[in-house]
Write a protein that holds these residues in place. Structure first.
Motif, PDB file in Angstrom:
ATOM      1  N   ILE A  10       0.898  -1.148   0.000  1.00  0.00           N
ATOM      2  CA  ILE A  10       0.000   0.000   0.000  1.00  0.00           C
ATOM      3  C   ILE A  10       0.940   1.201   0.000  1.00  0.00           C
ATOM      4  CG2 ILE A  10      -1.822   1.244   1.206  1.00  0.00           C
ATOM      5  CD1 ILE A  10      -2.684  -1.464   2.433  1.00  0.00           C
ATOM      6  N   LYS A  11       0.861   1.995  -1.051  1.00  0.00           N
ATOM      7  CA  LYS A  11       1.845   3.055  -1.307  1.00  0.00           C
ATOM      8  C   LYS A  11       1.603   4.289  -0.423  1.00  0.00           C
ATOM      9  CE  LYS A  11       2.723   1.577  -6.052  1.00  0.00           C
ATOM     10  NZ  LYS A  11       2.776   2.006  -7.463  1.00  0.00           N
ATOM     11  N   PRO A  12       2.625   5.176  -0.350  1.00  0.00           N
ATOM     12  CA  PRO A  12       2.523   6.357   0.531  1.00  0.00           C
ATOM     13  C   PRO A  12       1.262   7.201   0.329  1.00  0.00           C
ATOM     14  CG  PRO A  12       4.783   6.106  -0.185  1.00  0.00           C
ATOM     15  CD  PRO A  12       3.969   5.087  -0.953  1.00  0.00           C
ATOM     16  N   ASP A  13       0.785   7.352  -0.907  1.00  0.00           N
ATOM     17  CA  ASP A  13      -0.407   8.173  -1.137  1.00  0.00           C
ATOM     18  C   ASP A  13      -1.622   7.586  -0.431  1.00  0.00           C
ATOM     19  OD1 ASP A  13      -0.095   6.108  -3.182  1.00  0.00           O
ATOM     20  OD2 ASP A  13      -1.799   6.987  -4.226  1.00  0.00           O
ATOM     21  N   ASN A  17      -3.665   9.119   2.792  1.00  0.00           N
ATOM     22  CA  ASN A  17      -5.090   9.414   2.636  1.00  0.00           C
ATOM     23  C   ASN A  17      -5.994   8.550   3.512  1.00  0.00           C
ATOM     24  OD1 ASN A  17      -4.745  11.540   0.769  1.00  0.00           O
ATOM     25  ND2 ASN A  17      -4.449  10.079  -0.888  1.00  0.00           N
ATOM     26  N   GLY A  18      -5.394   7.725   4.376  1.00  0.00           N
ATOM     27  CA  GLY A  18      -6.168   6.956   5.340  1.00  0.00           C
ATOM     28  C   GLY A  18      -6.887   5.736   4.785  1.00  0.00           C
ATOM     29  N   HIS A  19      -6.351   5.130   3.725  1.00  0.00           N
ATOM     30  CA  HIS A  19      -7.039   4.030   3.062  1.00  0.00           C
ATOM     31  C   HIS A  19      -6.537   2.629   3.424  1.00  0.00           C
ATOM     32  CE1 HIS A  19      -9.243   6.910   0.757  1.00  0.00           C
ATOM     33  NE2 HIS A  19      -8.203   7.313   0.057  1.00  0.00           N
ATOM     34  N   VAL A  64      11.148   6.792  -7.139  1.00  0.00           N
ATOM     35  CA  VAL A  64      11.960   6.604  -5.924  1.00  0.00           C
ATOM     36  C   VAL A  64      11.589   7.658  -4.874  1.00  0.00           C
ATOM     37  CG1 VAL A  64      14.310   6.767  -5.001  1.00  0.00           C
ATOM     38  CG2 VAL A  64      13.858   5.408  -7.070  1.00  0.00           C
ATOM     39  N   ALA A  65      11.462   8.912  -5.300  1.00  0.00           N
ATOM     40  CA  ALA A  65      11.098   9.988  -4.359  1.00  0.00           C
ATOM     41  C   ALA A  65       9.717   9.734  -3.758  1.00  0.00           C
ATOM     42  CB  ALA A  65      11.141  11.335  -5.076  1.00  0.00           C
ATOM     43  N   PHE A  66       8.766   9.352  -4.590  1.00  0.00           N
ATOM     44  CA  PHE A  66       7.408   9.074  -4.124  1.00  0.00           C
ATOM     45  C   PHE A  66       7.379   7.915  -3.141  1.00  0.00           C
ATOM     46  CE2 PHE A  66       3.620   6.321  -5.233  1.00  0.00           C
ATOM     47  CZ  PHE A  66       2.748   6.927  -4.344  1.00  0.00           C
ATOM     48  N   MET A  67       8.023   6.815  -3.487  1.00  0.00           N
ATOM     49  CA  MET A  67       7.940   5.612  -2.666  1.00  0.00           C
ATOM     50  C   MET A  67       8.712   5.732  -1.349  1.00  0.00           C
ATOM     51  SD  MET A  67       5.751   3.585  -3.927  1.00  0.00           S
ATOM     52  CE  MET A  67       6.095   2.202  -2.827  1.00  0.00           C
ATOM     53  N   SER A  68       9.620   6.695  -1.247  1.00  0.00           N
ATOM     54  CA  SER A  68      10.374   6.877  -0.002  1.00  0.00           C
ATOM     55  C   SER A  68       9.887   8.084   0.809  1.00  0.00           C
ATOM     56  CB  SER A  68      11.871   7.003  -0.311  1.00  0.00           C
ATOM     57  OG  SER A  68      12.138   8.098  -1.159  1.00  0.00           O
ATOM     58  N   ARG A  69       8.829   8.751   0.374  1.00  0.00           N
ATOM     59  CA  ARG A  69       8.394   9.987   1.048  1.00  0.00           C
ATOM     60  C   ARG A  69       7.607   9.744   2.332  1.00  0.00           C
ATOM     61  NH1 ARG A  69       3.642  12.183  -2.943  1.00  0.00           N
ATOM     62  NH2 ARG A  69       1.893  11.266  -1.825  1.00  0.00           N
ATOM     63  N   GLY A  70       7.067   8.547   2.501  1.00  0.00           N
ATOM     64  CA  GLY A  70       6.273   8.274   3.694  1.00  0.00           C
ATOM     65  C   GLY A  70       6.083   6.786   3.876  1.00  0.00           C
ATOM     66  N   PRO A  71       5.385   6.401   4.938  1.00  0.00           N
ATOM     67  CA  PRO A  71       5.206   4.980   5.236  1.00  0.00           C
ATOM     68  C   PRO A  71       4.420   4.230   4.166  1.00  0.00           C
ATOM     69  CG  PRO A  71       4.473   6.344   7.080  1.00  0.00           C
ATOM     70  CD  PRO A  71       4.768   7.258   5.948  1.00  0.00           C
ATOM     71  N   ILE A  72       4.660   2.925   4.142  1.00  0.00           N
ATOM     72  CA  ILE A  72       3.938   1.982   3.291  1.00  0.00           C
ATOM     73  C   ILE A  72       3.483   0.812   4.155  1.00  0.00           C
ATOM     74  CG2 ILE A  72       5.272   2.529   1.194  1.00  0.00           C
ATOM     75  CD1 ILE A  72       6.642  -0.371   1.839  1.00  0.00           C
ATOM     76  N   GLU A 113       0.659   8.096  -8.635  1.00  0.00           N
ATOM     77  CA  GLU A 113       0.275   7.828  -7.246  1.00  0.00           C
ATOM     78  C   GLU A 113      -0.961   6.934  -7.283  1.00  0.00           C
ATOM     79  OE1 GLU A 113       0.294  11.169  -4.603  1.00  0.00           O
ATOM     80  OE2 GLU A 113       2.217  11.874  -5.365  1.00  0.00           O
ATOM     81  N   ASN A 114      -0.687   5.634  -7.490  1.00  0.00           N
ATOM     82  CA  ASN A 114      -1.771   4.704  -7.807  1.00  0.00           C
ATOM     83  C   ASN A 114      -2.090   3.714  -6.684  1.00  0.00           C
ATOM     84  OD1 ASN A 114       0.371   2.936  -8.089  1.00  0.00           O
ATOM     85  ND2 ASN A 114       0.251   2.848 -10.311  1.00  0.00           N
ATOM     86  N   ALA A 115      -1.862   4.125  -5.456  1.00  0.00           N
ATOM     87  CA  ALA A 115      -2.350   3.471  -4.232  1.00  0.00           C
ATOM     88  C   ALA A 115      -1.679   2.153  -3.857  1.00  0.00           C
ATOM     89  CB  ALA A 115      -3.870   3.277  -4.268  1.00  0.00           C
TER      90      ALA A 115
END
Length: 140
Positions: A10-13, A17-19, A64-72, A113-115
């Motif tokens: 489950i990706k950072p976006d 977004n609480g999903h 890389v920037a997107f996937m490392s920006r927050g928790p997964i 950013e495809n969740a």
């Protein structure tokens, strides 16, 4: 021969977004058993290593920037025909093209950013699962 395990993140976006709960519910309702799961964050080095297959592609740096920006949330899922069935459940990479009711149609915000991530082959499912989990973290 198809194996009965696949890997997902489950990706950072979607985390931001609480999903998490809603996505896990869709996964379980679709008949997948969670055999490993963790809430973690990829370092830049981790994301580069995980997506090394894409390093020559123009979107690699952004990915890389997107996937490392927050928790997964990383997870190993079990079900007959797991890889193919999970790819169907998550839908097309571009949420605008994803089928109604799929995870990406419901929770993704854009192509980049495809969740969720879903392994595209049995071989990659094993590689990706082993990247995130040791054998003792995966339960039968």
């Amino acid at each position: 021969m198809a194996t009965n395990r696949t890997f997902t993140m489950i990706k950072p976006d979607a985390v931001e977004n609480g999903h998490i709960g809603a996505i896990i519910e869709k996964i379980q309702t679709a008949g997948f058993k969670i055999v490993a799961m963790k809430y973690t964050q990829l370092s830049e080095a981790d994301a580069k290593a995980f997506y090394e297959v894409h390093k020559e592609r123009p979107f690699y740096g952004e990915l890389v920037a997107f996937m490392s920006r927050g928790p997964i949330v990383a997870a190993v899922l079990e079900k007959d025909n797991a890889v193919e069935d999970f790819r169907t459940l998550i839908g097309a990479t571009n949420p605008e093209e994803a089928a109604e009711g799929t995870i990406r149609k419901l929770f993704a915000t854009s192509l980049s950013e495809n969740a969720v991530h879903g392994s595209d082959s049995d071989e990659n499912a094993a590689i990706e699962s082993n990247f995130h989990f040791s054998g003792r973290e995966i339960y039968a």
